[in-house]
Scaffold this motif. Structure first.
Motif, short mmCIF file in Angstrom:
data_model
loop_
_atom_site.label_atom_id
_atom_site.label_comp_id
_atom_site.label_asym_id
_atom_site.label_seq_id
_atom_site.Cartn_x
_atom_site.Cartn_y
_atom_site.Cartn_z
N HIS A 154 0.85 -1.18 0.00
CA HIS A 154 0.00 0.00 0.00
C HIS A 154 0.89 1.24 0.00
CE1 HIS A 154 -2.83 -3.06 1.51
NE2 HIS A 154 -3.74 -2.32 0.92
N PRO A 155 0.52 2.28 -0.75
CA PRO A 155 1.37 3.47 -0.81
C PRO A 155 1.79 3.95 0.58
CG PRO A 155 -0.38 3.64 -2.42
CD PRO A 155 -0.67 2.40 -1.62
N PRO A 156 3.08 3.93 0.88
CA PRO A 156 3.53 4.23 2.24
C PRO A 156 3.40 5.72 2.57
CG PRO A 156 5.19 3.00 0.99
CD PRO A 156 4.20 3.52 0.01
N ARG B 177 -7.29 5.54 11.64
CA ARG B 177 -7.04 4.82 10.40
C ARG B 177 -5.59 4.99 9.96
NH1 ARG B 177 -7.57 0.40 7.78
NH2 ARG B 177 -7.73 0.58 5.51
N SER B 178 -5.05 6.17 10.12
CA SER B 178 -3.65 6.40 9.77
C SER B 178 -2.73 5.48 10.57
CB SER B 178 -3.29 7.86 10.02
OG SER B 178 -1.89 8.07 9.92
N ALA B 179 -3.02 5.33 11.85
CA ALA B 179 -2.19 4.48 12.71
C ALA B 179 -2.25 3.03 12.29
CB ALA B 179 -2.63 4.65 14.16
N ASP C 94 0.43 1.59 9.23
CA ASP C 94 1.87 1.71 9.36
C ASP C 94 2.55 0.93 8.24
OD1 ASP C 94 4.61 1.18 10.09
OD2 ASP C 94 4.12 1.81 12.12
N PRO C 95 3.41 1.57 7.43
CA PRO C 95 3.96 0.91 6.24
C PRO C 95 5.17 0.02 6.50
CG PRO C 95 4.75 3.15 6.34
CD PRO C 95 3.80 2.99 7.52
N GLU D 126 5.97 -2.90 7.87
CA GLU D 126 5.99 -4.34 7.56
C GLU D 126 5.99 -4.59 6.06
OE1 GLU D 126 3.23 -8.30 8.45
OE2 GLU D 126 3.23 -6.62 9.87
N GLU D 127 5.15 -3.86 5.32
CA GLU D 127 5.09 -4.07 3.87
C GLU D 127 6.38 -3.63 3.19
OE1 GLU D 127 0.27 -3.94 3.06
OE2 GLU D 127 1.51 -2.25 2.43
N LEU D 128 6.98 -2.54 3.63
CA LEU D 128 8.24 -2.10 3.04
C LEU D 128 9.36 -3.10 3.33
CD1 LEU D 128 8.23 1.75 3.71
CD2 LEU D 128 8.01 0.59 1.50
N ALA D 129 9.36 -3.68 4.52
CA ALA D 129 10.37 -4.70 4.84
C ALA D 129 10.22 -5.92 3.94
CB ALA D 129 10.27 -5.09 6.31
#
Length: 325
Positions: free
Chosen positions: A152-154, A305-307, A310-311, A313-316
Motif C-alpha cells: 500500500h502506498p507508504p 485509520r492512519s495508525a 503503518d507501512p 511491515e510491507e516495506l520490509a
C-alpha cells in the motif's frame, strides 16, 4: 546490490501518488544498504541531474541515451512503472550476458497495465492495493513465474503531521479528480473557504473565485496543504488507492470521497462517502463536518485509520523480495 528505477517522472518535481509511492519504496532499499539510482525520461521540470534524499536522479530523454545510461549503471534489479514498464522489461530481455531482474509496480487496473504484466512477465509484480492485485489475478494477467506482492502506498507520518487549517481542499484540479465539482461547490458555498492544489498531471481546472485559494504544485504538503486544510475532498472518477487521503489522516483531517474501490480500501470506516455527481450531498457533508463536534469525531477516526496503516511491515517485505531476486 545495484537497483535502478526507470521512470517518466520523479519527486520532488512531480509529487503525484505514483511518484511518491515509488520514492518511498526506493528509499527503503537505500536504507537497507543497497545502491539506488533513478533514470527519468520525461523530466520537464527541474535539473537534468540532482540528488533527492540520498538518491541520484539523472534525466535521459532520448531513447538511445536511456539504454546507454542503463548500461553504464549496470543494475542488478530494474524497477519501473507506468509507460516505462515495457521499456524496462524489454531492456532486461535484450541484454547480453547477465540481465537485470525486473520489478514492475502496478498502480491501476487499466487495460494497458494488465497487458504489460501479462506480456512482459516481470520477476516481481507489485500492486498498490489488495483489490488491484485481485483484479489482475482474476483476469489472469499474472503469469507463472512472476512473484507478487502488495505494498500500500507508504505514508511517513512525520513528514505530514501538523495542526490542520480551516479550508476545504481538493488536491489536483484535473477533471477526473473532480476539478469541475470543486468549482461548483465553491460557487454554491460562498461562505466557505476552499483551497485547490495544482496537481502533478492532467489539465487543471482553475477559476477565479473569491473564496478559493489556489496552491501551486508543492513538494512540501505539510506546510502548504495540510496546515491549511480542515476537510479534504476526493470526488474522483477513479482512485486505485487515494494516497492523499491517508496523508491528510495523519493530522486528523477527514476526507469526503466518492466510493471508489481504492478509496474504500484506504479509508475504511474513516471515510465519508458521497456519490460523485450528488452536489447537494457534497454540500451537506461539508457543512456537517465543519461543525466542531462532527469534525472532532471524524478527525479521531482519521487518526486511528492512519495508525492502522503503518507501512513498515510491507516495506520490509518489499526489500526482502527484491533481495531474493
Amino acid at each position: 546490490m545495484r537497483v535502478v528505477a526507470l521512470v517518466h517522472y520523479y519527486v520532488p518535481w512531480y509529487m503525484a501518488g505514483s511518484e511518491v509511492m515509488l520514492h518511498a519504496m526506493l528509499r527503503a532499499l537505500a536504507d537497507a544498504g543497497h545502491h539506488v539510482e533513478v533514470v527519468v525520461t520525461s523530466h520537464e521540470r527541474g535539473p537534468d541531474e540532482y540528488r533527492h534524499e540520498g538518491i541520484r536522479v539523472q534525466c535521459a530523454g532520448e531513447r538511445g541515451s536511456v539504454v546507454e545510461l542503463l548500461d553504464q549503471l549496470a543494475p542488478d534489479v530494474l524497477v519501473s512503472h507506468h509507460q516505462e514498464a515495457p521499456h524496462a522489461a524489454h531492456y532486461a530481455r535484450t541484454r547480453r550476458g547477465r540481465s537485470p531482474r525486473v520489478a514492475l509496480v502496478f498502480h491501476n487496473t487499466f487495460p494497458g497495465a494488465l497487458a504489460v504484466c501479462r506480456r512482459w512477465r516481470p520477476d516481481l509484480a507489485v500492486f498498490n492495493t489488495d483489490w488491484v492485485a485481485d483484479y489482475y489475478r482474476r483476469r489472469r494477467a499474472v503469469m507463472p513465474g512472476t512473484q507478487t506482492l502488495v505494498v500500500h502506498p507508504p505514508v511517513d507520518a512525520d513528514r505530514h503531521r501538523t495542526r490542520p487549517g480551516d479550508r476545504v481542499t481538493l488536491v489536483n484540479l484535473n477533471r477526473d479528480k473532480g476539478g469541475e465539482i470543486f468549482c461548483a461547490l465553491a460557487e454554491r458555498m460562498p461562505d466557505i473557504h476552499f483551497m485547490g492544489v495544482i496537481g502533478g498531471h492532467g489539465e487543471q481546472i482553475v477559476r477565479d473565485l473569491p473564496n478559493v485559494r489556489i496552491q501551486p504544485h508543492t513538494p512540501d504538503p505539510r506546510r502548504d496543504i495540510w496546515a491549511r486544510t480542515k476537510v479534504l475532498l476526493m470526488p474522483s472518477v477513479y482512485e486505485s488507492y487515494g494516497l492523499v487521503s491517508i496523508e491528510a489522516a495523519v493530522s486528523g483531517i477527514p476526507t469526503i470521497a466518492a466510493p471508489t474501490p481504492g478509496l474504500k480500501e484506504a479509508l475504511g470506516e474513516a471515510g465519508t462517502w458521497v456519490r460523485r455527481t450528488d452536489l447537494s450531498g457534497w454540500e451537506r457533508e461539508i457543512r456537517r463536518l465543519l461543525e466542531p463536534g462532527e469534525w472532532r469525531l471524524a478527525s479521531k477516526k482519521a487518526k486511528a485509520r492512519s495508525a492502522e496503516l503503518d507501512p513498515g511491515e510491507e516495506l520490509a517485505e518489499w526489500v526482502r523480495m527484491v533481495e531474493s531476486l
